[in-house]
Design a protein around this motif. Sequence first.
Motif, PDB file in Angstrom:
ATOM      1  N   LEU A 118      25.321  16.512  -3.753  1.00 13.23           N
ATOM      2  CA  LEU A 118      24.923  17.782  -4.360  1.00 13.23           C
ATOM      3  C   LEU A 118      25.486  18.952  -3.566  1.00 13.23           C
ATOM      4  O   LEU A 118      25.974  19.932  -4.153  1.00 13.23           O
ATOM      5  CB  LEU A 118      23.388  17.856  -4.422  1.00 13.23           C
ATOM      6  CG  LEU A 118      22.770  18.983  -5.240  1.00 13.23           C
ATOM      7  CD1 LEU A 118      23.236  18.937  -6.691  1.00 13.23           C
ATOM      8  CD2 LEU A 118      21.257  18.915  -5.182  1.00 13.23           C
ATOM      9  N   GLN A 119      25.469  18.885  -2.253  1.00 12.19           N
ATOM     10  CA  GLN A 119      26.033  19.952  -1.416  1.00 12.19           C
ATOM     11  C   GLN A 119      27.542  20.073  -1.623  1.00 12.19           C
ATOM     12  O   GLN A 119      28.068  21.187  -1.722  1.00 12.19           O
ATOM     13  CB  GLN A 119      25.712  19.696   0.053  1.00 12.19           C
ATOM     14  CG  GLN A 119      24.265  19.938   0.420  1.00 12.19           C
ATOM     15  CD  GLN A 119      23.952  19.531   1.853  1.00 12.19           C
ATOM     16  OE1 GLN A 119      24.839  19.109   2.592  1.00 12.19           O
ATOM     17  NE2 GLN A 119      22.686  19.678   2.231  1.00 12.19           N
ATOM     18  N   ASN A 121      29.208  19.246  -4.334  1.00  9.00           N
ATOM     19  CA  ASN A 121      29.390  19.819  -5.671  1.00  9.00           C
ATOM     20  C   ASN A 121      29.119  21.327  -5.670  1.00  9.00           C
ATOM     21  O   ASN A 121      29.827  22.094  -6.325  1.00  9.00           O
ATOM     22  CB  ASN A 121      28.488  19.127  -6.694  1.00  9.00           C
ATOM     23  CG  ASN A 121      28.983  17.733  -7.053  1.00  9.00           C
ATOM     24  OD1 ASN A 121      30.141  17.399  -6.833  1.00  9.00           O
ATOM     25  ND2 ASN A 121      28.095  16.932  -7.606  1.00  9.00           N
ATOM     26  N   ARG A 122      28.111  21.755  -4.919  1.00  8.22           N
ATOM     27  CA  ARG A 122      27.790  23.191  -4.869  1.00  8.22           C
ATOM     28  C   ARG A 122      28.914  23.968  -4.148  1.00  8.22           C
ATOM     29  O   ARG A 122      29.262  25.074  -4.558  1.00  8.22           O
ATOM     30  CB  ARG A 122      26.453  23.411  -4.156  1.00  8.22           C
ATOM     31  CG  ARG A 122      25.279  23.049  -5.031  1.00  8.22           C
ATOM     32  CD  ARG A 122      23.971  23.301  -4.328  1.00  8.22           C
ATOM     33  NE  ARG A 122      22.859  22.878  -5.159  1.00  8.22           N
ATOM     34  CZ  ARG A 122      21.667  22.537  -4.714  1.00  8.22           C
ATOM     35  NH1 ARG A 122      21.419  22.570  -3.413  1.00  8.22           N
ATOM     36  NH2 ARG A 122      20.718  22.186  -5.536  1.00  8.22           N
ATOM     37  N   ARG A 123      29.440  23.379  -3.064  1.00  8.66           N
ATOM     38  CA  ARG A 123      30.560  24.044  -2.375  1.00  8.66           C
ATOM     39  C   ARG A 123      31.784  24.149  -3.283  1.00  8.66           C
ATOM     40  O   ARG A 123      32.455  25.178  -3.316  1.00  8.66           O
ATOM     41  CB  ARG A 123      30.923  23.267  -1.100  1.00  8.66           C
ATOM     42  CG  ARG A 123      30.019  23.609   0.060  1.00  8.66           C
ATOM     43  CD  ARG A 123      30.569  23.041   1.369  1.00  8.66           C
ATOM     44  NE  ARG A 123      29.460  22.367   2.018  1.00  8.66           N
ATOM     45  CZ  ARG A 123      29.434  21.123   2.450  1.00  8.66           C
ATOM     46  NH1 ARG A 123      30.484  20.364   2.336  1.00  8.66           N
ATOM     47  NH2 ARG A 123      28.373  20.623   2.999  1.00  8.66           N
ATOM     48  N   GLY A 126      31.224  26.801  -5.751  1.00 13.04           N
ATOM     49  CA  GLY A 126      31.351  28.102  -5.106  1.00 13.04           C
ATOM     50  C   GLY A 126      32.804  28.522  -4.948  1.00 13.04           C
ATOM     51  O   GLY A 126      33.122  29.715  -4.938  1.00 13.04           O
ATOM     52  N   SER A 135      27.072  19.479 -10.741  1.00 14.17           N
ATOM     53  CA  SER A 135      25.906  19.678  -9.875  1.00 14.17           C
ATOM     54  C   SER A 135      24.608  19.435 -10.629  1.00 14.17           C
ATOM     55  O   SER A 135      23.609  19.061 -10.019  1.00 14.17           O
ATOM     56  CB  SER A 135      25.925  21.085  -9.280  1.00 14.17           C
ATOM     57  OG  SER A 135      25.796  22.047 -10.300  1.00 14.17           O
TER      58      SER A 135
END
Length: 197
Positions: A118-119, A121-123, A126, A135
């Motif tokens: 998840l981290q 995917n979020r990066r 971004g 995500s």
Amino acid sequence: MAKIQASVADRAAEITKSQFMPNLYAGSGAGYTYGIPETPGGRAPAIFNVSYTEQIFNEPLRGQAKETQEQAKAQKIMLEDTRNSVITRTAMAYLELGKVRHSLELLRKEQESAEKILQVNRRAAGRGLRAAGGSDEGAAHKAQVIERILQLEGREDELEVFLRYQLGFSEAQAVEVTPKNLPGEAEQAETTSWRWR
């Protein structure tokens, strides 16, 4: 309860059976009398009395004795069944607790992996990149894992309380299991599905 019922049935059978055995009664009939020296039973008072009784032929009482003996045997069988049932339930709870703890260990590792994915995917989001497996899917998967962990933790608490009660442990005592070679729930489901293919 089963032990008490079996014990009561044994005592009842012994009491009924004792009427067909020699019974001696001893006592004193001495007492103060005024006038005719007689006891309430109509006999003269005595310092010491001994009486002997034994049933020789009493078919209804013999039938009753056999009935109480059969009831005592039935209660012993019920006691053994209850004992076996308690042992089985306790052993099954112990094994299940081992499986639950193993499954929790695997799910917590899966939760860590889901958090890392998840981290990532979020990066990627971004930076304006679209990662394989969005995500939203990663968040949904993480939520499912957390929900399953909470369910298994609840079941773990139930099993610990049950085992503490069955084994006579205090609330402060930890219930330790050694789940060597016990498959976790996920592994067991995979093995079962493989067998049926």
